[in-house]
Design an enzyme around this catalytic site. Structure first.
Site: not given
Ligand code: NAP
Length: 314
Positions: A234, A263, A281
């Site tokens: 994000r 954005e 995006h």
């Molecule tokens: P996810 O499976 O929940 O993974 C997020 C990871 O971030 C987890 O491993 C978590 O650690 C880690 N994390 C959270 N807070 C942290 C911090 N303060 N410091 C270090 N690591 C931290 O989520 P995901 O499905 O991979 O998606 C991640 C994000 O990508 C979404 O929330 C969304 O905002 C973004 N996204 C963007 C697009 C786009 O179109 N560009 C599309 C989809 C998603 P733990 O595993 O230890 O809990």
């Protein structure tokens, strides 16, 4: 039950939604503003919101909200104040997993385009300014075998790691809240060490108060001058003005961005730079993935309607 879908989804998903619910449709591609959101929460049993809809704490005011479920379209739900929704008896679900591979693909697209100066090269050809191949024309950075640091080793982070390791022979390091068991060597490092040691850094954390400006001037100064930052997470995970300064001063070599702090505003200073790749995006923007996300959101809505446990509560 009345279901309000905030922005038109793929035909397949809209057909199913019309068959399953008394559907309230909005014939626009703009996000829900504050007044419209409040109205939606009063007239629909289920709202299927999308990125950017105004679902902060101020949306959940007053009594008598009809809505009982926000079946969010997307894994990221930082536009929703989940606690405020819960306080009004409204559950929230999202669409994890459906987005993973497509978003990891866009991270690799940005990494490769930025390292190999693909955007710059494409602009050169389109402008009719390409004078022909020569041995030292537009030299970029080799990707194969380099070290990639992933910040946020969740579903998308791990999918990026797999692509980087198996596809490009990259060495993978990561920073996350908890250790991950990967089927190949992946070193867990504190953020300053990861920034200092990696050639490429990809951000895949959720937006939250803890990750706001996780990458600012201090962190950019910890990166190597040849390093490239990729952000598919994000926009506000990065302090955008600090990033612009780091790119202008060549403190880092480049950036590949799918998301922006304000954005869809992309600062002219960022657009003026050659050493950035800027995508609008596009993370999940394929027909298959947007349909899978829509069906997943509908699965949550249908489970709620039928009194079953919600498949993807947040
Ligand atoms: P996810 O499976 O929940 O993974 C997020 C990871 O971030 C987890 O491993 C978590 O650690 C880690 N994390 C959270 N807070 C942290 C911090 N303060 N410091 C270090 N690591 C931290 O989520 P995901 O499905 O991979 O998606 C991640 C994000 O990508 C979404 O929330 C969304 O905002 C973004 N996204 C963007 C697009 C786009 O179109 N560009 C599309 C989809 C998603 P733990 O595993 O230890 O809990």
């Amino acid at each position: 039950m009345k279901l309000l879908i905030s922005r038109t989804l793929t035909d397949d998903v809209m057909r199913r939604a019309r068959a399953e619910f008394d559907l309230l449709e909005r014939d626009t591609s703009t996000s829900l503003g504050r007044a419209e959101t409040i109205e939606a929460l009063h007239k629909a049993d289920i709202l299927l919101p999308t990125l950017g809809d105004a679902l902060g704490a101020e949306a959940f005011t007053g009594d008598g909200l009809r809505c009982k479920l926000l079946a969010n379209f997307g894994v990221g739900y930082n536009h929703i104040d989940v606690e405020a929704a819960r306080a009004h008896g409204i559950a929230v679900t999202n669409t994890p997993g459906a987005v993973t591979d497509a978003t990891a693909d866009i991270a690799m697209t940005l990494l490769l385009m930025t390292a190999r100066r693909a955007g710059e090269g494409e602009r050169l050809v389109r402008a009719g300014k390409w004078s022909g191949w020569h041995p030292v024309q537009m030299l970029g950075q080799h990707v194969t075998g380099k070290r990639l640091g992933i910040v946020g080793m969740g579903r998308i982070g791990q999918a990026i790691a797999r692509r980087a390791h198996f596809g490009f022979g990259m060495q993978v390091a990561y920073t996350s809240r908890s250790p991950k068991d990967m089927p190949f060597p992946a070193e867990a490092l504190p953020l300053p060490d990861l920034l200092a040691r990696c050639d490429f850094v990809a951000l895949a954390v959720p937006a939250s108060p803890e990750t706001h400006h996780l990458i600012g001037a201090r962190e950019l100064a910890q990166m190597q001058p040849h390093a490239v930052l990729v952000n598919i997470a994000r926009g506000d995970v990065v302090d955008e003005s600090a990033l612009i300064h780091a790119l202008q001063s060549h403190r880092i070599a480049g950036a590949g961005l799918d998301v922006y702090e304000f954005e869809p505003d992309v600062p002219p200073a960022l657009r003026a730079l050659q050493n950035v790749t800027l995508l609008p995006h596009l993370g999940t923007a394929t027909e298959e993935v947007r349909s899978a996300m829509g069906h997943m959101a509908l699965d949550n809505a249908i489970a709620f309607r039928d009194g079953h446990p919600l498949p993807n509560p947040v």
